[in-house]
Design a protein around this motif. Structure first.
Motif, PDB file in Angstrom:
ATOM      1  N   GLU A  55       0.835  -1.211   0.000  1.00  0.00           N
ATOM      2  CA  GLU A  55       0.000   0.000   0.000  1.00  0.00           C
ATOM      3  C   GLU A  55       0.864   1.253   0.000  1.00  0.00           C
ATOM      4  O   GLU A  55       0.576   2.231  -0.688  1.00  0.00           O
ATOM      5  CB  GLU A  55      -0.925   0.014   1.216  1.00  0.00           C
ATOM      6  N   ALA A  56       1.927   1.218   0.799  1.00  0.00           N
ATOM      7  CA  ALA A  56       2.822   2.372   0.878  1.00  0.00           C
ATOM      8  C   ALA A  56       3.513   2.632  -0.458  1.00  0.00           C
ATOM      9  O   ALA A  56       3.983   3.743  -0.718  1.00  0.00           O
ATOM     10  CB  ALA A  56       3.867   2.153   1.970  1.00  0.00           C
ATOM     11  N   SER A  57       3.539   1.609  -1.322  1.00  0.00           N
ATOM     12  CA  SER A  57       4.147   1.761  -2.647  1.00  0.00           C
ATOM     13  C   SER A  57       3.112   2.148  -3.696  1.00  0.00           C
ATOM     14  O   SER A  57       3.425   2.184  -4.891  1.00  0.00           O
ATOM     15  CB  SER A  57       4.823   0.451  -3.060  1.00  0.00           C
ATOM     16  N   GLY A  58       1.874   2.390  -3.235  1.00  0.00           N
ATOM     17  CA  GLY A  58       0.851   2.891  -4.137  1.00  0.00           C
ATOM     18  C   GLY A  58      -0.202   1.897  -4.579  1.00  0.00           C
ATOM     19  O   GLY A  58      -1.130   2.249  -5.321  1.00  0.00           O
ATOM     20  N   VAL A  59      -0.090   0.634  -4.168  1.00  0.00           N
ATOM     21  CA  VAL A  59      -1.086  -0.365  -4.537  1.00  0.00           C
ATOM     22  C   VAL A  59      -2.329  -0.150  -3.676  1.00  0.00           C
ATOM     23  O   VAL A  59      -2.226   0.105  -2.477  1.00  0.00           O
ATOM     24  CB  VAL A  59      -0.533  -1.794  -4.328  1.00  0.00           C
ATOM     25  N   GLY A  60      -3.514  -0.264  -4.290  1.00  0.00           N
ATOM     26  CA  GLY A  60      -4.764  -0.083  -3.562  1.00  0.00           C
ATOM     27  C   GLY A  60      -4.912  -1.101  -2.442  1.00  0.00           C
ATOM     28  O   GLY A  60      -4.359  -2.204  -2.516  1.00  0.00           O
ATOM     29  N   ALA A  61      -5.690  -0.750  -1.434  1.00  0.00           N
ATOM     30  CA  ALA A  61      -5.800  -1.586  -0.229  1.00  0.00           C
ATOM     31  C   ALA A  61      -6.259  -3.004  -0.528  1.00  0.00           C
ATOM     32  O   ALA A  61      -5.663  -3.976  -0.054  1.00  0.00           O
ATOM     33  CB  ALA A  61      -6.735  -0.926   0.777  1.00  0.00           C
ATOM     34  N   ASP A  62      -7.313  -3.155  -1.313  1.00  0.00           N
ATOM     35  CA  ASP A  62      -7.849  -4.494  -1.603  1.00  0.00           C
ATOM     36  C   ASP A  62      -6.848  -5.334  -2.385  1.00  0.00           C
ATOM     37  O   ASP A  62      -6.635  -6.512  -2.098  1.00  0.00           O
ATOM     38  CB  ASP A  62      -9.169  -4.393  -2.380  1.00  0.00           C
ATOM     39  N   GLU A  63      -6.235  -4.709  -3.395  1.00  0.00           N
ATOM     40  CA  GLU A  63      -5.261  -5.449  -4.201  1.00  0.00           C
ATOM     41  C   GLU A  63      -4.002  -5.761  -3.403  1.00  0.00           C
ATOM     42  O   GLU A  63      -3.402  -6.824  -3.562  1.00  0.00           O
ATOM     43  CB  GLU A  63      -4.906  -4.673  -5.466  1.00  0.00           C
ATOM     44  N   ALA A  64      -3.598  -4.830  -2.528  1.00  0.00           N
ATOM     45  CA  ALA A  64      -2.421  -5.062  -1.691  1.00  0.00           C
ATOM     46  C   ALA A  64      -2.656  -6.265  -0.780  1.00  0.00           C
ATOM     47  O   ALA A  64      -1.773  -7.111  -0.610  1.00  0.00           O
ATOM     48  CB  ALA A  64      -2.119  -3.826  -0.853  1.00  0.00           C
ATOM     49  N   ARG A  65      -3.845  -6.341  -0.234  1.00  0.00           N
ATOM     50  CA  ARG A  65      -4.195  -7.467   0.640  1.00  0.00           C
ATOM     51  C   ARG A  65      -4.181  -8.783  -0.144  1.00  0.00           C
ATOM     52  O   ARG A  65      -3.637  -9.797   0.310  1.00  0.00           O
ATOM     53  CB  ARG A  65      -5.583  -7.213   1.244  1.00  0.00           C
ATOM     54  N   SER A  66      -4.769  -8.762  -1.318  1.00  0.00           N
ATOM     55  CA  SER A  66      -4.816  -9.959  -2.159  1.00  0.00           C
ATOM     56  C   SER A  66      -3.419 -10.396  -2.571  1.00  0.00           C
ATOM     57  O   SER A  66      -3.064 -11.580  -2.483  1.00  0.00           O
ATOM     58  CB  SER A  66      -5.671  -9.670  -3.401  1.00  0.00           C
TER      59      SER A  66
END
Length: 201
Positions: free
Chosen positions: A143-154
Motif C-alpha cells: 500500500e505504501a508503494s501505491g497499490v490499492g488496499a484491496d489489491e495489496a491485501r490480495s
C-alpha cells in the motif's frame, strides 16, 4: 524495562524448544518429555507455565514463530529499496535457513496447520493469526508503494501462500530451487503491479 525473571526465561526456553522440535519432528511427534530435555528445564515446569499442557505450549511456539518471521519481513522491508526487493530478501533469508538446516527446518506454522488444524480450534486459530501477522505488514508495505488496499491485501496473501508452498516443496525435494523460483516469480509479480500503479497515476 526490568530483567526477565527466572520463570519467564524458563517459559521462553520451553516455547523455543517446542518450536525447534516441531520443525524437525512435527507437532504430533514432539513429546513433552523431549521438550523438557531439549530446554533443560525442571520436570514440573511445563504444567506450571502451561497448565493446559501440550496445546498451550504449541500455541506459544506458533506465536514465537509468527514473531520471528514478522521481524524478518519488517527488517527486509526496511533494508530493501522497494517491495519487490523486500520480498526477494525475505525469501532469500528463508532459503538460507532451510538450506543450512539440511532441509530439516521449515515453517512450523504450516506443520501445525496441516497436523492439527482440523483437531484443535485453538491451534488452528493461532496458525491463522500467525499467517495474518505476515500478510498484514506485507500488504501495508505494498500500500505504501501505491497499490490499492484491496489489491495489496490480495497480493500479500498470494506472496505469503507462495512462500509457504515453496518451503514445503524445497524440503521435499531437498533443493533450494523451489524457493529460488518463488523469489523470482514473487519479485516479478510485485514489480509488475507496482509499475502498473505508477503508470496510471
Amino acid at each position: 524495562m526490568g530483567m526477565a525473571s527466572k520463570g519467564d526465561l524458563t517459559k521462553a526456553r520451553l516455547a523455543e524448544s517446542m518450536l525447534e522440535l516441531i520443525q524437525t519432528s512435527g507437532y504430533s511427534g514432539t513429546g513433552l518429555n523431549a521438550v523438557i530435555e531439549h530446554a533443560a528445564a525442571p520436570k514440573g515446569s511445563i504444567y506450571f507455565h502451561f497448565p493446559d499442557g501440550k496445546e498451550g505450549l504449541g500455541v506459544a511456539a506458533v506465536e514465537l514463530a509468527a514473531k520471528q518471521f514478522e521481524t524478518l519481513i519488517v527488517e527486509a522491508a526496511v533494508a530493501a529499496g522497494g517491495p519487490a526487493e523486500a520480498a526477494r530478501a525475505a525469501i532469500e533469508a528463508l532459503t538460507t535457513i532451510v538450506s543450512e538446516s539440511n532441509f530439516r527446518l521449515g515453517c512450523p506454522v504450516s506443520v501445525v496447520t496441516l497436523e492439527m488444524g482440523a483437531d484443535s480450534e485453538r491451534l488452528r486459530q493461532a496458525c491463522a493469526t500467525a499467517f495474518e501477522s505476515w500478510i498484514s505488514p506485507t500488504a501495508a508495505f505494498l500500500e505504501a508503494s501505491g497499490v490499492g488496499a484491496d489489491e495489496a491485501r490480495s497480493l500479500a496473501t498470494v506472496v505469503v501462500s507462495t512462500i509457504e508452498g515453496a518451503v514445503i516443496v524445497s524440503r521435499a525435494m531437498q533443493s533450494t530451487q523451489p524457493l529460488v523460483s518463488a523469489a523470482d516469480v514473487v519479485a516479478e509479480l510485485i514489480s509488475q503491479r507496482c509499475q502498473t500503479v505508477g503508470g496510471t497515476r
